[in-house]
Design a protein around this motif. Structure first.
Motif, PDB file in Angstrom:
ATOM      1  N   LEU A  75      40.595  55.721  47.641  1.00 54.87           N
ATOM      2  CA  LEU A  75      40.001  54.708  46.775  1.00 54.87           C
ATOM      3  C   LEU A  75      38.482  54.823  46.745  1.00 54.87           C
ATOM      4  O   LEU A  75      37.855  54.643  45.687  1.00 54.87           O
ATOM      5  CB  LEU A  75      40.410  53.315  47.249  1.00 54.87           C
ATOM      6  CG  LEU A  75      41.870  52.920  46.991  1.00 54.87           C
ATOM      7  CD1 LEU A  75      42.187  51.577  47.623  1.00 54.87           C
ATOM      8  CD2 LEU A  75      42.154  52.887  45.497  1.00 54.87           C
ATOM      9  N   VAL A 122      36.227  55.421  43.327  1.00 55.60           N
ATOM     10  CA  VAL A 122      35.105  54.561  42.922  1.00 55.60           C
ATOM     11  C   VAL A 122      33.823  55.375  42.784  1.00 55.60           C
ATOM     12  O   VAL A 122      33.088  55.240  41.798  1.00 55.60           O
ATOM     13  CB  VAL A 122      34.931  53.419  43.950  1.00 55.60           C
ATOM     14  CG1 VAL A 122      33.665  52.625  43.660  1.00 55.60           C
ATOM     15  CG2 VAL A 122      36.136  52.491  43.915  1.00 55.60           C
ATOM     16  N   TYR A 172      28.019  46.533  42.632  1.00 54.13           N
ATOM     17  CA  TYR A 172      29.476  46.422  42.556  1.00 54.13           C
ATOM     18  C   TYR A 172      30.150  47.589  43.280  1.00 54.13           C
ATOM     19  O   TYR A 172      31.145  47.402  43.983  1.00 54.13           O
ATOM     20  CB  TYR A 172      29.909  46.375  41.089  1.00 54.13           C
ATOM     21  CG  TYR A 172      29.448  45.130  40.369  1.00 54.13           C
ATOM     22  CD1 TYR A 172      30.265  44.007  40.304  1.00 54.13           C
ATOM     23  CD2 TYR A 172      28.200  45.080  39.769  1.00 54.13           C
ATOM     24  CE1 TYR A 172      29.850  42.859  39.643  1.00 54.13           C
ATOM     25  CE2 TYR A 172      27.768  43.927  39.112  1.00 54.13           C
ATOM     26  CZ  TYR A 172      28.594  42.832  39.052  1.00 54.13           C
ATOM     27  OH  TYR A 172      28.183  41.691  38.406  1.00 54.13           O
ATOM     28  N   THR A 173      29.593  48.768  43.108  1.00 61.74           N
ATOM     29  CA  THR A 173      30.167  49.931  43.790  1.00 61.74           C
ATOM     30  C   THR A 173      29.967  49.834  45.298  1.00 61.74           C
ATOM     31  O   THR A 173      30.884  50.127  46.079  1.00 61.74           O
ATOM     32  CB  THR A 173      29.514  51.219  43.262  1.00 61.74           C
ATOM     33  OG1 THR A 173      29.549  51.221  41.841  1.00 61.74           O
ATOM     34  CG2 THR A 173      30.250  52.438  43.776  1.00 61.74           C
ATOM     35  N   THR A 225      32.254  47.180  46.818  1.00 59.27           N
ATOM     36  CA  THR A 225      33.650  47.635  46.811  1.00 59.27           C
ATOM     37  C   THR A 225      33.912  48.612  47.953  1.00 59.27           C
ATOM     38  O   THR A 225      34.905  48.486  48.685  1.00 59.27           O
ATOM     39  CB  THR A 225      33.973  48.305  45.467  1.00 59.27           C
ATOM     40  OG1 THR A 225      33.734  47.383  44.407  1.00 59.27           O
ATOM     41  CG2 THR A 225      35.419  48.750  45.428  1.00 59.27           C
ATOM     42  N   ILE A 226      33.017  49.581  48.122  1.00 63.67           N
ATOM     43  CA  ILE A 226      33.183  50.551  49.209  1.00 63.67           C
ATOM     44  C   ILE A 226      33.058  49.856  50.561  1.00 63.67           C
ATOM     45  O   ILE A 226      33.807  50.166  51.506  1.00 63.67           O
ATOM     46  CB  ILE A 226      32.138  51.670  49.067  1.00 63.67           C
ATOM     47  CG1 ILE A 226      32.398  52.466  47.795  1.00 63.67           C
ATOM     48  CG2 ILE A 226      32.166  52.601  50.279  1.00 63.67           C
ATOM     49  CD1 ILE A 226      31.367  53.524  47.513  1.00 63.67           C
ATOM     50  N   LEU A 255      39.646  44.294  43.115  1.00 60.47           N
ATOM     51  CA  LEU A 255      39.576  45.752  43.040  1.00 60.47           C
ATOM     52  C   LEU A 255      40.065  46.247  41.682  1.00 60.47           C
ATOM     53  O   LEU A 255      39.482  47.173  41.090  1.00 60.47           O
ATOM     54  CB  LEU A 255      40.409  46.365  44.169  1.00 60.47           C
ATOM     55  CG  LEU A 255      40.422  47.896  44.258  1.00 60.47           C
ATOM     56  CD1 LEU A 255      39.018  48.436  44.467  1.00 60.47           C
ATOM     57  CD2 LEU A 255      41.337  48.352  45.383  1.00 60.47           C
ATOM     58  N   LEU A 267      37.419  45.525  38.971  1.00 62.55           N
ATOM     59  CA  LEU A 267      36.249  46.386  39.098  1.00 62.55           C
ATOM     60  C   LEU A 267      36.548  47.809  38.608  1.00 62.55           C
ATOM     61  O   LEU A 267      35.708  48.422  37.956  1.00 62.55           O
ATOM     62  CB  LEU A 267      35.786  46.423  40.553  1.00 62.55           C
ATOM     63  CG  LEU A 267      34.458  47.162  40.742  1.00 62.55           C
ATOM     64  CD1 LEU A 267      33.453  46.295  41.465  1.00 62.55           C
ATOM     65  CD2 LEU A 267      34.668  48.446  41.509  1.00 62.55           C
ATOM     66  N   ILE A 268      37.736  48.318  38.895  1.00 61.69           N
ATOM     67  CA  ILE A 268      38.113  49.642  38.394  1.00 61.69           C
ATOM     68  C   ILE A 268      38.136  49.642  36.866  1.00 61.69           C
ATOM     69  O   ILE A 268      37.657  50.583  36.209  1.00 61.69           O
ATOM     70  CB  ILE A 268      39.475  50.064  38.961  1.00 61.69           C
ATOM     71  CG1 ILE A 268      39.392  50.271  40.485  1.00 61.69           C
ATOM     72  CG2 ILE A 268      39.961  51.350  38.288  1.00 61.69           C
ATOM     73  CD1 ILE A 268      38.557  51.434  40.913  1.00 61.69           C
ATOM     74  N   MET A 289      34.569  49.705  35.527  1.00 62.94           N
ATOM     75  CA  MET A 289      33.955  51.019  35.658  1.00 62.94           C
ATOM     76  C   MET A 289      34.529  52.018  34.652  1.00 62.94           C
ATOM     77  O   MET A 289      33.812  52.884  34.139  1.00 62.94           O
ATOM     78  CB  MET A 289      34.131  51.540  37.086  1.00 62.94           C
ATOM     79  CG  MET A 289      33.411  50.700  38.128  1.00 62.94           C
ATOM     80  SD  MET A 289      33.366  51.475  39.755  1.00 62.94           S
ATOM     81  CE  MET A 289      32.209  52.803  39.472  1.00 62.94           C
TER      82      MET A 289
END
Length: 294
Positions: free
Chosen positions: A169, A173, A237-238, A241-242, A267, A270-271, A274
């Protein structure tokens, strides 16, 4: 059996016309071959100048080591689930590495423009001029992802708290972010007049976007005006998320990974955001290529 005169005339004087039937597989194969050849050219250039790749890997490692040591005594448990500041900083360094590498994606294309090689590629009998852009995007994205993967491995070895289940994942991302920024940089290389302007814009964008994100501190440590900027910044945001991926084992697609002043994002959402971001920049780079060729 002998042919009559009419049969002989029809054979000799009737033209045989065979209309070509374009094959989608053949066109796709030619496009892949063109992209492979142009990507191989960039790989050979990087092989002859390995200092650029080493510098792109050495700089984020310095940030990770120096900043991690500088704030190692900070009470990180007050505002994060991380057990050390270096552990908190790792997602920011990963995104910053991918971000810096992707922003430089337009430089090879810009130098090709200035040296006249880009004009030769345009007039070459290519199946699609988009293979020029695809080769640059593929090469830079691969290099940026390789650099971030090395840093992620080192951070996993040092911290021993990053879960291997989240690697896929995290790679997805980072890949979406790298692809989007690569297309943005390539578009700039086709719009701006020269590499001086492109480098100046990269320097202007680079550090402000880093410091207006959550790479170094969380949202709660920022003033209100900076929180608004960080909530607009796609790097935040990235990073968040990570950060959620490698500190949580039971994370699912509906779990909240980012909390901003605009609300909470899962999640899945957000995907999707992106992917939409990539599609918008994909149309932008296609328009830039067609405009430049015309």
């Amino acid at each position: 059996m002998r042919k009559t005169n009419n049969q002989i005339d029809s054979v000799l004087f009737t033209p045989y016309v065979q209309f070509p039937r374009p094959s989608i597989l053949k066109l796709g194969g030619n496009f892949i071959q063109e992209t492979y050849a142009l990507t191989k050219r960039l790989v050979l250039q990087a092989h002859r100048r390995p200092a650029t790749l080493l510098a792109g890997l050495f700089q984020p490692l310095l940030w990770l080591v120096l900043f991690g040591a500088l704030f190692q005594n900070a009470p990180i448990e007050v505002f994060s689930t991380s057990n050390s500041y270096r552990h908190f900083l790792t997602p920011g360094i990963l995104v910053f590495t991918a971000f810096t590498g992707a922003l430089n994606a337009g430089l090879p294309l810009m130098f090709d423009r200035e040296f006249g090689f880009f004009n030769r590629l345009i007039v070459a009998p290519l199946i699609s001029q988009l293979s020029i852009v695809m080769a640059s995007a593929l090469f830079i994205s691969s290099i940026a992802l390789l650099q971030t993967f090395i840093i992620l491995l080192l951070a996993t070895f040092l911290e021993k708290t990053i879960y291997w289940q989240s690697f896929l994942l995290i790679t997805i991302v980072l890949g979406l972010l790298t692809t989007a920024l690569t297309m943005f940089s390539i578009s700039l290389s086709l719009i701006l007049p020269g590499h001086i302007e492109l480098l100046a814009l990269i320097f202007i964008i680079n550090l402000p976007l880093l410091f207006s994100s959550t790479a170094l501190v969380p949202f709660s440590f920022m003033p209100t005006w900076l929180q608004i900027m960080a909530s607009i910044n796609p790097l935040s945001y990235t990073i968040e998320t990570i950060r959620s991926l490698y500190v949580t084992t039971d994370l699912n697609w509906t779990s909240c990974v980012v909390k901003t002043i605009w609300g909470e994002f899962s999640l899945t959402s957000l995907i999707i955001l992106m992917i939409l971001f990539n599609l918008i920049l994909g149309f932008f780079v296609t328009y830039s290529v067609n405009k430049k060729i015309k």
